[in-house]
Design an enzyme around this catalytic site. Structure first.
Site, PDB file in Angstrom:
ATOM      1  N   CYS A  81      23.124 -33.846  58.911  1.00  0.00           N
ATOM      2  CA  CYS A  81      21.764 -33.892  59.469  1.00  0.00           C
ATOM      3  C   CYS A  81      21.545 -35.208  60.219  1.00  0.00           C
ATOM      4  O   CYS A  81      22.183 -35.422  61.244  1.00  0.00           O
ATOM      5  CB  CYS A  81      20.722 -33.657  58.368  1.00  0.00           C
ATOM      6  SG  CYS A  81      19.091 -33.244  59.028  1.00  0.00           S
ATOM      7  N   HIS A 185      22.401 -28.430  56.534  1.00  0.00           N
ATOM      8  CA  HIS A 185      22.649 -29.047  55.229  1.00  0.00           C
ATOM      9  C   HIS A 185      23.595 -28.170  54.410  1.00  0.00           C
ATOM     10  O   HIS A 185      23.139 -27.258  53.723  1.00  0.00           O
ATOM     11  CB  HIS A 185      21.331 -29.207  54.468  1.00  0.00           C
ATOM     12  CG  HIS A 185      20.463 -30.294  55.014  1.00  0.00           C
ATOM     13  ND1 HIS A 185      20.617 -31.612  54.658  1.00  0.00           N
ATOM     14  CD2 HIS A 185      19.446 -30.267  55.902  1.00  0.00           C
ATOM     15  CE1 HIS A 185      19.726 -32.353  55.293  1.00  0.00           C
ATOM     16  NE2 HIS A 185      19.004 -31.562  56.068  1.00  0.00           N
ATOM     17  N   GLU A 187      24.988 -28.897  51.698  1.00  0.00           N
ATOM     18  CA  GLU A 187      24.690 -29.100  50.265  1.00  0.00           C
ATOM     19  C   GLU A 187      23.479 -28.292  49.824  1.00  0.00           C
ATOM     20  O   GLU A 187      23.208 -28.178  48.640  1.00  0.00           O
ATOM     21  CB  GLU A 187      24.498 -30.602  49.985  1.00  0.00           C
ATOM     22  CG  GLU A 187      23.146 -31.196  50.341  1.00  0.00           C
ATOM     23  CD  GLU A 187      22.935 -31.480  51.830  1.00  0.00           C
ATOM     24  OE1 GLU A 187      23.767 -31.025  52.660  1.00  0.00           O
ATOM     25  OE2 GLU A 187      21.931 -32.135  52.171  1.00  0.00           O
TER      26      GLU A 187
END
Lengths: 207, 258
Positions: A81, A185, A187
């Protein structure tokens, strides 16, 4: 092997660490130069504004260190990001400011068709671009979680490996030698994200 | 293409998950927050929202240990709200892995705080919670601060500030499971440029289909449907997908990464 997750006051480090823990990769959240130099892989996360991100990197003396480790010593690197956006030559959030300059291009506010809401927020599918990006083909068509109002306009199209469509083409991931970075993202993208993190780290790190 | 999101909303009373009807105080207890988060993570939901709905009224801070336990279950984005009133509160929540903070009372009392928070943390993590209460054909901003605020005035006023998303809830439709308040959404969707999560009234997958087809909204939140019916988030998404809406349907056979 140990991954250093760079701590510079720009959010989401806990989520990144949690994802790496789940994948079984040892990691440390750090701004300590020795720890970063000794690590085998550098991960730069981050949410927030470009200007504050660069300012924090400068304040913690990390710009030269990271540039040396990643660009000279070729340590494997993943940006996420804001951690991708900061690689550009310049950002414009909120005003024009110099970035790390590892990936040629600028980060500008998205100019979207009228009916589209901003930020670009939610799950969007990515497409592989480039002829020899077989490495990423398993991720083509998968949905990843995006949340951003600015996007990277890359100068060298060969650096771009994944794109998404939000009325305009969005650079979703870049790769240049040992540098890999995503606008989305991983994650926060459940199994599709964990699979991508796993593959990128395993490729780049000496296990 | 950007997908429409379906977001379970967990409402918490400081002790357990509860579900209200029209915001009445006789809420029904519906379970444990951490267990619910674990189930929704396993079901690959698009996002999760957790609200401690009485934190402000009871003048207490949200319990960070509870929030941490919830976030630890989640590999998708999580928004957290309840009693957030300072930069430190936001910092504490983001530091343990919250992706968004959801603000309500502070937005009414001190909207300048929104800009301050957005400058520090980025506007993408600042979500506003707007509860619409329809009285005699007119929408008001529901609050327990004793203020009478016309909703259209408030939305015009608040749109000058910096934030990344709005959760638009209908008090009248809350817990009734008879469909979203489409009139409310149609009245405000054009005046709001950020993504909107519509909440209040979902009782079956048709309601989502209707919302995504008849409005420009790409996100819906719900609670009762997940407690009191057999429908899962995936059922809702498959139903909307079959009618041509872009939905994220997770292929359950996608290899688990361990």
């Amino acid at each position: 092997m140990i991954i250093s997750i760079i701590k510079y006051g720009m959010g989401n480090v806990a989520s990144v660490k949690k994802a790496l823990d789940k994948l079984g990769f040892p990691s440390v959240i750090t701004d300590n130069p020795d720890e970063i130099r000794q690590s085998d892989f550098i991960l730069l996360p981050g949410v927030g504004s470009f200007a504050v991100g660069m300012e924090n990197l400068h304040l913690s003396g990390l710009v030269e260190l990271l540039t040396d480790e990643v660009c000279q010593r070729k340590k494997p690197f993943l940006g996420i990001c804001l951690g991708m956006q900061l690689l550009a030559d310049y950002g414009h959030e909120p005003h024009k400011i110099k970035g790390l300059g590892w990936i040629r291009g600028e980060v500008v506010k998205m100019q979207l068709p009228d009916h589209l809401r901003i930020p670009h927020l939610g799950w969007n599918n990515v497409q592989v671009v480039g002829l020899d990006n077989h490495f990423f083909s398993e991720f083509s068509g998968k949905d990843y979680y995006f949340i951003h109002s600015y996007h990277l306009k890359a100068k060298d199209s060969e650096d771009v490996v994944l794109t998404a469509d939000y009325g305009i083409p969005i650079v979703a991931a870049v790769r240049k030698n040992n540098i890999f970075a995503t606008q989305f993202h991983p994650e926060k993208s459940q199994n599709a994200g964990l699979a991508l993190l796993n593959k990128v780290i395993k490729l780049n790190a000496q296990m | 293409m950007l997908k429409c999101r379906v977001i379970p909303i967990l409402t918490f009373n400081g002790f357990a998950l509860i579900k209200t009807k029209q915001f009445a105080t006789n809420a029904r207890m519906v379970g444990n927050a951490v267990q619910a988060a674990r189930v929704f993570n396993a079901r690959n939901v698009d996002e999760l929202v957790f609200l401690d709905v009485y934190a402000s009224d009871q003048n207490r801070k949200i319990n960070l240990n509870v929030v941490r336990s919830i976030i630890n279950e989640c590999y998708m984005p999580v928004g957290i709200g309840g009693g957030i009133s300072s930069i430190e509160d936001i910092h504490n929540l983001l530091a343990i892995g919250a992706d968004k903070v959801i603000l309500k009372n502070v937005m009414i009392k001190n909207p300048n705080f929104l800009n301050k928070a957005a400058n520090i943390f980025g506007n993408q993590c600042i979500t506003l919670s707007i509860d619409a209460h329809k009285v005699d054909g007119e929408y008001y901003l529901y609050n327990r601060l004793g203020k009478t605020i016309l909703l259209r005035d408030f939305i015009q006023h608040i749109s000058k500030y910096n934030f990344g998303e709005i959760i638009l809830n209908s008090v009248n439709h809350d817990g009734m499971m008879e469909g979203f308040d489409l009139d409310l959404i149609k009245m405000f969707e054009k005046n709001i440029k950020v993504p909107i999560v519509v909440v209040g009234g979902a009782g079956n997958p048709e309601h989502f289909k209707q919302l995504f087809s008849e409005t420009s909204v790409e996100a819906a939140g719900a609670a009762s449907i997940f407690y009191f019916t057999q429908y899962t988030p995936q059922d809702i998404k498959i139903s909307s997908s079959n009618s041509g809406k872009p939905m994220r349907i997770v292929n359950q056979s996608y290899p688990q990464v361990n």
